[in-house]
Enzyme design. Structure first.
Site, PDB file in Angstrom:
ATOM      1  N   ASP A 170     -10.223  -1.627   2.066  1.00 38.59           N
ATOM      2  CA  ASP A 170      -9.172  -1.123   1.014  1.00 38.59           C
ATOM      3  C   ASP A 170      -8.361  -2.064   1.633  1.00 38.59           C
ATOM      4  OD1 ASP A 170      -7.092  -0.478  -0.558  1.00 38.59           O
ATOM      5  OD2 ASP A 170      -7.771   1.776   0.454  1.00 38.59           O
ATOM      6  N   ALA A 171      -7.759  -3.208   0.526  1.00 40.43           N
ATOM      7  CA  ALA A 171      -7.452  -4.680   1.090  1.00 40.43           C
ATOM      8  C   ALA A 171      -6.054  -4.774   0.306  1.00 40.43           C
ATOM      9  CB  ALA A 171      -8.459  -5.615   1.453  1.00 40.43           C
ATOM     10  N   LYS A 172      -6.473  -4.049  -1.259  1.00 40.83           N
ATOM     11  CA  LYS A 172      -5.239  -4.854  -1.445  1.00 40.83           C
ATOM     12  C   LYS A 172      -4.978  -6.085  -2.123  1.00 40.83           C
ATOM     13  CE  LYS A 172      -4.415   0.436  -1.875  1.00 40.83           C
ATOM     14  NZ  LYS A 172      -4.818   0.991  -0.618  1.00 40.83           N
ATOM     15  N   ARG A 173      -5.879  -6.809  -1.640  1.00 45.23           N
ATOM     16  CA  ARG A 173      -5.386  -8.095  -1.559  1.00 45.23           C
ATOM     17  C   ARG A 173      -5.591  -9.336  -3.024  1.00 45.23           C
ATOM     18  NH1 ARG A 173      -5.596  -7.110   3.367  1.00 45.23           N
ATOM     19  NH2 ARG A 173      -6.299  -8.493   5.003  1.00 45.23           N
ATOM     20  N   ASP A 211       1.039  -1.415   0.189  1.00 44.08           N
ATOM     21  CA  ASP A 211       0.129   0.255   0.057  1.00 44.08           C
ATOM     22  C   ASP A 211       0.806   1.531   0.365  1.00 44.08           C
ATOM     23  OD1 ASP A 211      -1.897   2.223   0.489  1.00 44.08           O
ATOM     24  OD2 ASP A 211      -3.244   0.170   0.858  1.00 44.08           O
TER      25      ASP A 211
END
Lengths: 273, 273
Positions: free
Chosen positions: B94-97, A99
């Protein structure tokens, strides 16, 4: 844990195996489901049976998050159990986080400090300032995705740029980042022919190699191109070890599978020296 | 929630604001630290004060994971509170996995089913089979990172390929995936000049735009190139709203900041029609 402690462990155990603790309640022996914490109970038995054959454990966070707060509790108990009973083991949070700067620092604290993992996997898509916050932690390792073993891995990683495919740019660029000595790279075993080219870019860094076993990768092929004088490889196997059995003797079956791989690794390490 | 419900909400509230619930205990009013769950208490007051001005809330999971199991409890309480009291709001984890197929399904279940978010941010680096498991969920939205607002965003996203920069390849390729209608894309506001080119590739998909406010992006510039007939934009602001005040009146201050942005958005929406 620093790199030299990992290398010492590899020499002592004659193994560079990493066991993936990807616990799926639908695949574990049903008698465990009656326990208070089936996920931790499963991990504990696997760890007790295999810790002398493996140099690393790698829980994939997705499997824990899928069980909500109980899953996080099981993850915390698992890492605490390893750190307390087998402090020589290198622990990997397979979290694939990444992030913007401040936020990456939060992830780093969560995994390096709160949970006390030795390392975490990180996705490179957001670039330098998304990865350097992880690299800033002393005696902690950041394992950057480079070339992944899944089918779609080459969709973007394999795109040709002016100076080589994207995954090669990731490798080259990451080496220029601050504290790059704290890096390892994920390189999938399903493409062993890529290893010799990768070793030209990162001759000494450790590579974490998933895809051996259930995903079809070949250990000898990977070693042929990937081994360094310090070994330089961690070969992950998850399903083929932890689900080798499905009854009360599952841990013994897992041990047998791990032993088979360790013995193969011992030969490969001997040949390498 | 489907896209039409989001569009209806935008028209009713005359807003396309998304508020980022990135709670940092060192930044919230100190009197809250005495509460049983300061993170949730902070969110609850922000939500109570701003829900009529915003169409979406976006907690970044890093801020919750950093507080361990307590953090996950606060995240669950926050999403439950929104879903119960303001079911019209579009919620974004909002985890951006992103992981290999089966594992991505686990993440999707964690966020779409266990936590019941409407959407999740996903990193594209691992390609098609790491994203399609998210897209398979009906009435859920997958928000794919395309061009991020951080300094290092262009390190790899901006690499030139034979057919355009990597982030454009991500946009083009993602459109060919199964259930691509369930996609939105993250496009940072700090590069408004890219919006017109991006709109040529994805003329109708919603874009989630971070970087307005604290990160320096300009709302009018983004709208000039990014707005569609259905709005097509969600503009995220986190710090400049939630940390507008730092005493017992922090929620009121947050409301004032949100109102300013909403009023600006109302004018932009009017001009657009």
């Amino acid at each position: 844990m620093d790199k030299s402690a990992l290398i010492t462990q590899i020499k002592q155990k004659k193994s560079f195996l990493c066991i993936g603790l990807d616990v799926d309640l639908s695949k574990i022996p049903t008698y465990l489901l009656e326990k208070n914490d089936p996920v931790f109970e499963f991990n504990k038995q696997i760890i007790d049976a295999t810790h002398h054959l493996t140099v690393a454990y790698k829980p994939n966070t997705a499997f824990y998050e899928a069980y909500g707060i109980k899953g996080w509790e099981a993850l915390k108990k698992t890492i605490d159990y390893i750190n307390k009973n087998h402090p020589e083991i290198f622990t990997i949070a397979d979290a694939k986080r990444g992030d913007i700067g401040n936020t990456s620092t939060r992830y780093a604290k969560a995994f390096f400090e709160d949970l006390n993992f030795d390392s975490i996997t990180v996705a490179p898509y957001m670039g330098r300032d998304s990865v350097e916050p992880f690299l800033a932690f002393k005696n902690k390792t950041t394992i950057l995705l480079a070339l992944t073993s899944n089918k779609g891995g080459l969709d973007f990683q394999g795109l040709e740029t002016k100076t080589g495919e994207v995954y090669k740019e990731v490798l080259k660029t990451a080496l220029t980042w601050k504290n790059a000595q704290n890096l390892m790279f994920v390189v999938g075993a399903t493409k062993p022919e890529h290893f010799s080219e990768i070793r030209k870019i990162v001759p000494n860094h450790f590579l974490l190699v998933p895809g051996v076993g259930a995903q079809g990768g070949n250990l000898q092929e990977v070693c042929k191109y990937g081994l360094t004088k310090d070994c330089g490889l961690l070969i992950n196997s998850s399903r083929s070890i932890i689900y080798a059995g499905n009854d009360t003797r599952f841990a013994e079956k897992a041990q047998q599978e791990a032993l088979k791989i360790q013995q193969e690794m011992e030969i490969l390490l001997d040949e390498n020296n």
